[in-house]
Write a protein that holds these residues in place. Structure first.
Motif, PDB file in Angstrom:
ATOM      1  N   UNK A   1      19.193   4.116   9.262  1.00 25.51           N
ATOM      2  CA  UNK A   1      18.361   4.537   8.222  1.00 25.51           C
ATOM      3  C   UNK A   1      18.481   5.741   7.415  1.00 25.51           C
ATOM      4  N   UNK A   2      19.216   6.719   8.313  1.00 27.34           N
ATOM      5  CA  UNK A   2      19.488   8.011   7.655  1.00 27.34           C
ATOM      6  C   UNK A   2      20.867   7.945   7.214  1.00 27.34           C
TER       7      UNK A   2
ATOM      8  N   UNK B   1      21.978   3.144   1.534  1.00 26.76           N
ATOM      9  CA  UNK B   1      20.903   2.781   1.539  1.00 26.76           C
ATOM     10  C   UNK B   1      20.463   1.762   2.454  1.00 26.76           C
ATOM     11  N   UNK B   2      19.614   1.740   3.254  1.00 29.44           N
ATOM     12  CA  UNK B   2      19.206   0.677   4.393  1.00 29.44           C
ATOM     13  C   UNK B   2      17.672   0.750   4.564  1.00 29.44           C
ATOM     14  N   UNK B   3      17.000  -0.138   4.031  1.00 30.48           N
ATOM     15  CA  UNK B   3      15.703  -0.207   4.096  1.00 30.48           C
ATOM     16  C   UNK B   3      14.799   0.691   2.964  1.00 30.48           C
TER      17      UNK B   3
ATOM     18  N   UNK C   1      17.275  -1.720  -2.985  1.00 31.95           N
ATOM     19  CA  UNK C   1      18.457  -1.538  -3.654  1.00 31.95           C
ATOM     20  C   UNK C   1      19.386  -2.392  -3.445  1.00 31.95           C
ATOM     21  N   UNK C   2      19.460  -3.397  -2.437  1.00 35.21           N
ATOM     22  CA  UNK C   2      20.243  -4.359  -2.645  1.00 35.21           C
ATOM     23  C   UNK C   2      19.801  -5.836  -2.869  1.00 35.21           C
ATOM     24  N   UNK C   3      18.440  -5.698  -3.397  1.00 33.71           N
ATOM     25  CA  UNK C   3      18.061  -6.871  -3.926  1.00 33.71           C
ATOM     26  C   UNK C   3      17.861  -6.835  -5.766  1.00 33.71           C
ATOM     27  N   UNK C   4      18.140  -5.737  -6.128  1.00 29.49           N
ATOM     28  CA  UNK C   4      17.930  -5.408  -7.663  1.00 29.49           C
ATOM     29  C   UNK C   4      19.214  -5.769  -8.245  1.00 29.49           C
ATOM     30  N   UNK C   5      19.271  -5.930  -9.620  1.00 29.23           N
ATOM     31  CA  UNK C   5      20.592  -6.371 -10.120  1.00 29.23           C
ATOM     32  C   UNK C   5      21.771  -5.667  -9.842  1.00 29.23           C
TER      33      UNK C   5
ATOM     34  N   UNK D   1      24.093   3.236  -5.692  1.00 26.55           N
ATOM     35  CA  UNK D   1      24.906   3.459  -4.841  1.00 26.55           C
ATOM     36  C   UNK D   1      26.162   4.603  -4.903  1.00 26.55           C
ATOM     37  N   UNK D   2      26.769   4.228  -6.010  1.00 29.99           N
ATOM     38  CA  UNK D   2      27.702   5.164  -6.650  1.00 29.99           C
ATOM     39  C   UNK D   2      26.948   6.908  -6.615  1.00 29.99           C
ATOM     40  N   UNK D   3      25.890   6.862  -7.259  1.00 29.73           N
ATOM     41  CA  UNK D   3      25.336   8.223  -7.332  1.00 29.73           C
ATOM     42  C   UNK D   3      25.194   8.675  -5.778  1.00 29.73           C
ATOM     43  N   UNK D   4      24.892   7.860  -4.690  1.00 26.32           N
ATOM     44  CA  UNK D   4      24.675   8.554  -3.463  1.00 26.32           C
ATOM     45  C   UNK D   4      25.846   9.012  -2.875  1.00 26.32           C
ATOM     46  N   UNK D   5      27.199   8.103  -3.091  1.00 23.87           N
ATOM     47  CA  UNK D   5      28.399   8.372  -2.663  1.00 23.87           C
ATOM     48  C   UNK D   5      28.903   9.702  -3.393  1.00 23.87           C
TER      49      UNK D   5
END
Length: 287
Positions: A42-43, A48-50, A112-116, A124-128
């Motif tokens: 979760x960290x 992202x998870x949850x 975030x893994x349920x949205x289009x 995801x790319x922003x976080x990476x």
């Protein structure tokens, strides 16, 4: 050469988690401190998870629908880049049984893994990118278990039935982002998917396998081909294996395959050790 990122990938049941822990152990023997992040952490610094993401108006609507929990939600929202992020798995752990099912259901719809897929890829790319910038300035070596190839393939192919080009470009974009970290990809292989996956099904809780079958056959690629049950799931996994092989071949980062078909602990440890030695002791070249 000390890479700042080591990526472990492979199909379910191949031995990714075991490999990730083994890599950390072997790095410790080299006096290299490495931070291990397994699937579900979760960290996680790059994934992202949850976590759900809302636009401001969507979050306001959520608060309106669950007015009793308005202050609770507002106290835990993370506002960043004009969006509202809610770490609902952490909130569940904190609130326990006081976290109502109907509120959780509403929040999970914006996971975030349920949205289009396009929105998922952007977040995801922003976080990476943020992770890569921070890691480049630091001294730590990171080990990531199955979020580099698996997550884009799962979100793209398995969930949404996206075409090969779309999924491949997603992974390629991540590869370009992390290139300054001198990453090493270790892809765990199995020569018999049926055997390795059924072994995982036998060894893991039945809730895991039932959820896995449903996820792989009730949407995207599996639904389009009308697959079902364990045999249908295996057909999806074989298609995933083919796609991941194509993605692996297209990548230009340092990469090696580790055959774990024998599930021979000592022999496999030696293979992974050899991969690390080659990478650390010579100028890395993709195999």
């Amino acid at each position: 050469m000390t890479p700042k990122l080591i990526l472990i990938e492979g199909l379910p049941g191949s031995g990714k988690t075991t490999t990730a822990a083994l890599v950390q152990e072997l790095l410790k023997e080299k006096n290299i401190s490495a931070r291990l992040f397994l699937e579900g952490n979760l960290d996680h610094p790059a994934d992202y998870d949850g976590v759900s993401c809302f636009e401001e108006h969507e979050f306001a609507e959520l608060q309106s629908c669950f007015y009793k929990y308005k202050d609770f939600l507002n106290d835990h929202i993370i506002r960043q880049d004009g969006r509202c992020f809610l770490e609902y798995r952490k909130l569940q752990q904190k609130a326990g049984t006081e976290f109502p099912d109907e509120l959780l259901k509403a929040i999970v719809q914006k996971d975030i893994y349920e949205i289009p897929l396009d929105d998922n890829r952007k977040l995801i790319t922003e976080k990476w990118r943020k992770f890569a910038a921070e890691a480049a300035d630091g001294q730590d070596t990171y080990i990531f278990d199955c979020c580099f190839i698996q997550n884009p393939v799962t979100a793209g192919m398995i969930k949404y039935g996206a075409d090969r080009e779309t999924v491949t470009s997603y992974v390629t974009e991540l590869a370009a982002i992390i290139e300054p970290l001198q990453p090493l990809l270790i892809y765990v292989t199995q020569n018999d998917i049926d055997r390795s996956f059924k072994k995982a099904v036998r060894e893991r809780p039945i809730e895991w396998s039932q959820g896995f079958f449903e996820y792989y056959t009730n949407q995207g690629y599996g639904a389009r081909h009308q697959y079902s049950g364990i045999e249908g799931t295996l057909q999806v996994l074989k298609a995933r294996q083919q796609l991941e092989a194509e993605i692996y071949s297209s990548l230009t980062i340092a990469k090696h395959k580790a055959d774990n078909s024998a599930f021979d602990n000592e022999g496999y440890r030696q293979r992974v050790s050899e991969i690390l030695n080659v990478f650390f002791n010579t100028a890395h070249q993709p195999d």
